[in-house]
Design an enzyme around this catalytic site. Structure first.
Site, PDB file in Angstrom:
ATOM      1  N   HIS A 149       0.862  -1.182   0.000  1.00 48.44           N
ATOM      2  CA  HIS A 149       0.000   0.000   0.000  1.00 48.44           C
ATOM      3  C   HIS A 149       0.903   1.238   0.000  1.00 48.44           C
ATOM      4  O   HIS A 149       2.016   1.193   0.540  1.00 48.44           O
ATOM      5  CB  HIS A 149      -0.846  -0.046   1.279  1.00 48.44           C
ATOM      6  CG  HIS A 149      -1.913   0.988   1.381  1.00 48.44           C
ATOM      7  ND1 HIS A 149      -1.678   2.262   1.836  1.00 48.44           N
ATOM      8  CD2 HIS A 149      -3.230   0.929   1.097  1.00 48.44           C
ATOM      9  CE1 HIS A 149      -2.818   2.947   1.834  1.00 48.44           C
ATOM     10  NE2 HIS A 149      -3.774   2.159   1.387  1.00 48.44           N
TER      11      HIS A 149
ATOM     12  N   CYS B 152      -4.629   2.471  -3.954  1.00 45.56           N
ATOM     13  CA  CYS B 152      -3.399   2.899  -3.258  1.00 45.56           C
ATOM     14  C   CYS B 152      -2.245   1.916  -3.427  1.00 45.56           C
ATOM     15  O   CYS B 152      -1.429   1.730  -2.509  1.00 45.56           O
ATOM     16  CB  CYS B 152      -3.641   3.148  -1.765  1.00 45.56           C
ATOM     17  SG  CYS B 152      -4.756   4.497  -1.459  1.00 45.56           S
TER      18      CYS B 152
ATOM     19  N   GLN C 289      -4.746  -5.485   6.570  1.00 48.60           N
ATOM     20  CA  GLN C 289      -5.758  -6.277   5.853  1.00 48.60           C
ATOM     21  C   GLN C 289      -5.897  -7.708   6.359  1.00 48.60           C
ATOM     22  O   GLN C 289      -6.707  -8.455   5.842  1.00 48.60           O
ATOM     23  CB  GLN C 289      -5.443  -6.313   4.347  1.00 48.60           C
ATOM     24  CG  GLN C 289      -5.589  -4.983   3.658  1.00 48.60           C
ATOM     25  CD  GLN C 289      -7.031  -4.465   3.645  1.00 48.60           C
ATOM     26  OE1 GLN C 289      -7.987  -5.184   3.937  1.00 48.60           O
ATOM     27  NE2 GLN C 289      -7.185  -3.200   3.304  1.00 48.60           N
TER      28      GLN C 289
END
Ligand code: PMP
Length: 424
Positions: free
Chosen positions: A140, A381, A220
């Site tokens: 990210h 992103c 995540q």
């Protein structure tokens, strides 16, 4: 199952209701019974942020309505109660991720702030010109840009682990790129764009052989599988509360005690000092050393309620249910003509990125939106990842513990009609 999603043979059956009562879970999330454009809301944007159960909102409003006070420095009843509640959540986080001590948990604003804190403090103490910082191509932006800036400041070099076309990191390349110059390995546990679960435990073991400090971005993963930082043996880990069914604006940085203690302060001011004189100040030990100023007390209490909630449901049960949903969604989407799933790693979490021939992902997102289905479209992103794959953008479906096979059927039905809506 709708007729439009037919190219399928027999879809795998999702987890039986007896093991996971999704309807009971859904009742805990009032937003899931609302409508958008007069359609029942179907929320598939869980990687961006998760919805909040009532217990989380109650914890926040109860604090403001009946328990509001500043923490750590009050001598009155309310302040002591608020301090106790706040510090209890630190212990909850410790238990949730298997840390050795609650002092290894620092409250921050989110994964992004955790990573910036590490880049700033490790940067001042451990990184010099000629050193290398190793990341992966699927990071990210928040696990790329702080390291880029640090490299600019120090003369260190940013080195990137490439990925195979199926969405798995190239382990042979990783082993070559990992050298005695590698000061830091900053790696995502689960890709927010393509869902790959990286073999982080093995990678951490290899990195430690080179004395490399390992930072795991678990933004995540932590809401979708059991995590044990001692078993993984990462040195640091960053987490976001809002991806864990908790509030926005609160996150956690885990660090091994001795490492946290060795770092200099990040932000400074009240609460992180033990004494201040004009000539020189002294600081508390971790975690208070890193928590300058009044923290997001309500956010921490909301996070505590979210952790309670997830613990009651059981992380292993959540993982099992979401894996069955992922298998079902993958099979259903694979059967849709012109749809291509990007990222087919053998180990995946509930994130599916895809494209449909000749349709821009934003159009896919808009068409789904008008059917009440919330997904994400764009670069998520992770621009370097897409550049490496020669793709500009994708549509992304990300699953949560309250999603249902029926919602996936509705998604498939709408996706089947997307090219027709676009006149193709
Ligand atoms: N890392 C990953 C893998 C993410 O998915 C995200 C959020 N999309 C972040 C870091 C940043 O989290 P936050 O915006 O909550 O700080």
């Amino acid at each position: 199952m709708s007729a439009l999603a037919k190219p399928l043979s027999t879809p795998p059956s999702p987890a039986p209701q007896s093991e996971w009562n999704v309807e009971a879970v859904r009742v805990d999330f009032p937003i899931l019974s609302t409508r958008v454009y007069n359609r029942p809301l179907i929320y598939f944007d869980n990687a961006a942020t998760t919805q909040k159960p009532l217990v989380v909102v109650d914890a926040i409003s109860n604090y403001y309505l009946y328990g509001n006070a500043n923490i750590h420095r009050g001598v009155h009843y309310l302040s002591e109660k608020a301090t106790d509640a706040f510090e209890t959540v630190r212990h909850q986080v410790q238990t949730f991720i298997g840390a050795r001590s609650a002092n290894e948990i620092v409250f921050v604003r989110g994964a992004t702030e955790g990573l910036n804190l590490l880049a700033a403090t490790l940067g001042r103490t451990r990184v010099k010109s000629g050193d290398e910082i190793l990341i992966s191509i699927m990071e990210h932006h928040s696990n790329i840009v702080p390291w880029q800036l640090l490299c600019e400041q120090t003369g260190a070099r940013l080195v990137v682990i490439p990925m195979h076309a199926n969405g798995e990191l190239d382990q042979a390349a990783f082993e070559k790129l990992l050298t005695p110059r590698t000061r830091i390995l900053a790696l995502t546990h689960v890709s927010n764009s393509i869902g790959s679960i990286n073999p982080v435990k093995h990678m951490i073991q290899l990195a430690h052989r080179q004395n490399t400090v390992v930072i795991l971005d678990a933004a995540q993963s932590v809401a979708h599988m059991p995590i044990d930082v001692q078993d993984l043996d990462c040195d640091f880990m960053v987490l976001s509360g809002h991806k864990l069914y908790g509030p926005t604006g609160i996150g956690m940085l885990y660090g091994k005690g001795s490492l946290l203690d060795s770092l200099p302060p990040y932000q400074s001011g009240g609460d992180m000092i033990s004494s201040v004189r004009i000539e020189k100040s002294t600081f508390h030990k971790a975690p208070q050393k890193f928590e300058a100023g009044t923290p997001h007390i309500a956010g921490v209490l909301g996070l505590g309620a979210a952790l309670d909630y997830l613990t009651r449901l059981g992380m292993a049960a959540i993982a099992t249910y979401e894996n069955s949903l992922l298998a079902y969604a993958t099979q259903v989407l694979t059967g849709i003509p012109h749809l291509r799933i990007i990222g087919q790693a053998r180990e995946k979490s509930g994130i599916i990125s895809f494209t449909i021939d000749d349709v821009h992902p934003h159009d896919i997102g808009t068409i789904l939106d008008r059917s009440g289905i919330a997904i994400r479209a764009g670069h998520h992103c992770t621009m370097p990842l897409w550049e490496s794959l020669g793709i500009v953008a994708t549509a992304r479906v990300s699953l949560g513990l309250y999603n249902t096979p029926g919602e996936i059927d509705h998604l498939a039905e709408t996706l089947n009609g997307v090219r027709k809506v676009m006149g193709l």
